[in-house]
Scaffold this motif. Structure first.
Motif, PDB file in Angstrom:
ATOM      1  N   GLU A   1      26.240  51.423 -17.094  1.00  0.00           N
ATOM      2  CA  GLU A   1      27.175  52.384 -17.699  1.00  0.00           C
ATOM      3  C   GLU A   1      28.338  52.681 -16.752  1.00  0.00           C
ATOM      4  O   GLU A   1      28.172  52.674 -15.531  1.00  0.00           O
ATOM      5  CB  GLU A   1      26.459  53.717 -17.967  1.00  0.00           C
ATOM      6  N   VAL A   2      29.530  52.931 -17.330  1.00  0.00           N
ATOM      7  CA  VAL A   2      30.664  53.405 -16.528  1.00  0.00           C
ATOM      8  C   VAL A   2      31.326  54.569 -17.253  1.00  0.00           C
ATOM      9  O   VAL A   2      31.127  54.716 -18.461  1.00  0.00           O
ATOM     10  CB  VAL A   2      31.714  52.279 -16.311  1.00  0.00           C
ATOM     11  N   PRO A   3      32.100  55.410 -16.592  1.00  0.00           N
ATOM     12  CA  PRO A   3      32.399  55.321 -15.162  1.00  0.00           C
ATOM     13  C   PRO A   3      31.295  55.941 -14.301  1.00  0.00           C
ATOM     14  O   PRO A   3      30.563  56.811 -14.770  1.00  0.00           O
ATOM     15  CB  PRO A   3      33.674  56.158 -15.052  1.00  0.00           C
ATOM     16  N   ILE A   4      31.232  55.506 -13.060  1.00  0.00           N
ATOM     17  CA  ILE A   4      30.391  56.168 -12.062  1.00  0.00           C
ATOM     18  C   ILE A   4      31.334  56.878 -11.094  1.00  0.00           C
ATOM     19  O   ILE A   4      32.279  56.271 -10.579  1.00  0.00           O
ATOM     20  CB  ILE A   4      29.545  55.140 -11.281  1.00  0.00           C
ATOM     21  N   LYS A   5      31.099  58.144 -10.894  1.00  0.00           N
ATOM     22  CA  LYS A   5      31.886  58.908  -9.887  1.00  0.00           C
ATOM     23  C   LYS A   5      30.927  59.878  -9.224  1.00  0.00           C
ATOM     24  O   LYS A   5      30.644  60.941  -9.771  1.00  0.00           O
ATOM     25  CB  LYS A   5      33.016  59.692 -10.559  1.00  0.00           C
ATOM     26  N   VAL A   6      30.401  59.509  -8.067  1.00  0.00           N
ATOM     27  CA  VAL A   6      29.435  60.382  -7.396  1.00  0.00           C
ATOM     28  C   VAL A   6      29.784  60.549  -5.917  1.00  0.00           C
ATOM     29  O   VAL A   6      30.418  59.689  -5.312  1.00  0.00           O
ATOM     30  CB  VAL A   6      27.989  59.824  -7.474  1.00  0.00           C
ATOM     31  N   ILE A   7      29.354  61.683  -5.379  1.00  0.00           N
ATOM     32  CA  ILE A   7      29.273  61.805  -3.922  1.00  0.00           C
ATOM     33  C   ILE A   7      27.830  62.147  -3.564  1.00  0.00           C
ATOM     34  O   ILE A   7      27.103  62.763  -4.355  1.00  0.00           O
ATOM     35  CB  ILE A   7      30.255  62.841  -3.326  1.00  0.00           C
ATOM     36  N   VAL A   8      27.428  61.710  -2.361  1.00  0.00           N
ATOM     37  CA  VAL A   8      26.043  61.876  -1.917  1.00  0.00           C
ATOM     38  C   VAL A   8      26.019  62.458  -0.517  1.00  0.00           C
ATOM     39  O   VAL A   8      26.205  61.736   0.456  1.00  0.00           O
ATOM     40  CB  VAL A   8      25.305  60.509  -1.876  1.00  0.00           C
ATOM     41  N   PRO A   9      25.852  63.771  -0.382  1.00  0.00           N
ATOM     42  CA  PRO A   9      25.694  64.327   0.955  1.00  0.00           C
ATOM     43  C   PRO A   9      24.246  64.168   1.406  1.00  0.00           C
ATOM     44  O   PRO A   9      23.332  64.268   0.582  1.00  0.00           O
ATOM     45  CB  PRO A   9      26.020  65.815   0.764  1.00  0.00           C
TER      46      PRO A   9
END
Ligand code: PHE
Length: 344
Positions: free
Chosen positions: A185-193
């Protein structure tokens, strides 16, 4: 009998004057005015008086009773006033004494920076995700295009738990885990702290355990300019509206092309100083376009999809932002250090 009555009255009043508190006052009342008091005894003897004397004596008796009653009430009021005054004096609170200060807690500078960064990326439509600190060699290296004999593994000296399990050396394995979870699936927009580990000697700029924030964007037609624009927006939000970013070519096995990203030195605003070693720029993160092999291995056809990724260290950013000279200060929980961040 009259004489007796007068004597009685005198003693009673004299004793009343000597009564010092409300409790003895109650005793006095029982003794001089109660059922077994001398007055009661006298009134019982009234029967023996002549019909002529009886009313006269009765009246006298009432006068004495009345006098004692009045004296009693007055003494009672006086004693109560004295006792209350004593109580109040004993309970006095000095409201002018200074209070005891409750020390204010502070948000740790690392948490502060993580929250600020999260805020910026949430504003750009990213989600925040979490990943495991105990990771497999497979996700930490193999699927990021770092096979077993790859020399770039030396860039990240690793704590192995078993042959296959390790403490993650970076948050990048979450690129792969996120793509797998999204199943194309798109879009992917992640941040991972999250926390990462490396077999480094601790010194002023290195720690064997530190924090990273990974970023990943995957969609159709994602370009290098999207990466630059995103990071520029981020840098301005975090360091001020006059910020600029500079991309320098670099190498990471899981991005192609790869870049190191600089911002204008936050200390000298680009003039050149000790902090930026005279260059006017400071490196704050590593980034690049997601390597086609990584996309393909994670179920995204690299002919159709593209993406960018970046990784940064909140400790380093906190050090730059707050002028902290030694990374170890952030792990020692020394209140003299931490309490400087109460207003931040
Ligand atoms: N994982 C890299 C590191 O720890 C940083 C990075 C992340 C580089 C994403 C490129 C893309 O050093």
């Amino acid at each position: 009998m009259d004489v007796e009555l007068n004597g009685l009255r005198e003693t009673a009043l004299k004793r009343l004057g000597e009564v010092g508190d409300t409790r003895s006052l109650a005793d006095w009342r029982v003794e001089y005015m109660g059922k077994k008091s001398a007055i009661s005894t006298l009134s019982k003897q009234m029967g023996s008086l002549s019909a002529e004397d009886r009313p006269k004596f009765g009246q006298r008796m009432n006068e004495v009773r009345q006098a004692l009653e009045t004296a009693f009430a007055a003494r009672q009021a006086e004693l109560e006033r004295i006792e209350q005054a004593k109580r109040l004096a004993a309970e006095t609170i000095d409201v002018t004494l200074p209070g005891r200060r409750v020390p204010m807690g502070a948000i740790h500078p690392i948490s502060r920076v993580i929250r600020d960064i999260e805020e910026v990326f949430l504003g750009m439509g990213f989600s925040i995700v979490d990943g495991p600190e105990v990771e497999t060699d497979h996700y930490n290296f193999e699927l990021l295009n770092l096979p077993k004999d790859h020399p770039a593994r030396d860039m990240q000296d690793t704590f192995y738990l078993t042959e296959e399990l390790l403490l993650r050396t970076h948050t990048s394995p979450m690129q792969v885990r996120t793509m797998e979870r999204m199943r194309g699936e798109v879009p992917i927009k992640v941040i991972v702290p999250g926390r990462v580990y490396r077999r480094d000697e601790d010194d002023a700029t290195h720690s064997h355990a530190f924090t990273q924030i990974e970023g990943l964007v995957v969609d159709r037609g994602v370009r290098m300019s999207d990466l630059k624009g995103t990071l520029e927006t981020f840098a301005k939000a975090l360091f001020g509206p006059n910020q600029q970013v500079r991309l320098r070519p670099s190498y990471f096995p899981f991005t192609e092309p790869s870049t190191e990203v600089d911002v204008i030195c936050v200390h000298c605003q680009g003039d050149g100083c000790r902090v930026c070693k005279g260059t006017g720029w400071i490196e704050i993160l590593g980034a690049g376009m997601v390597h086609p092999r990584v996309l393909d291995m994670s179920g995204y056809d690299s002919q159709v999809y593209s993406g960018f990724a970046f990784g940064m260290g909140p400790e380093r950013i906190a050090m730059l932002k707050y002028g902290i000279s030694d990374i170890r200060l952030m792990y020692q929980n020394d209140l003299r250090f931490l309490s400087q961040f109460t207003g931040v």
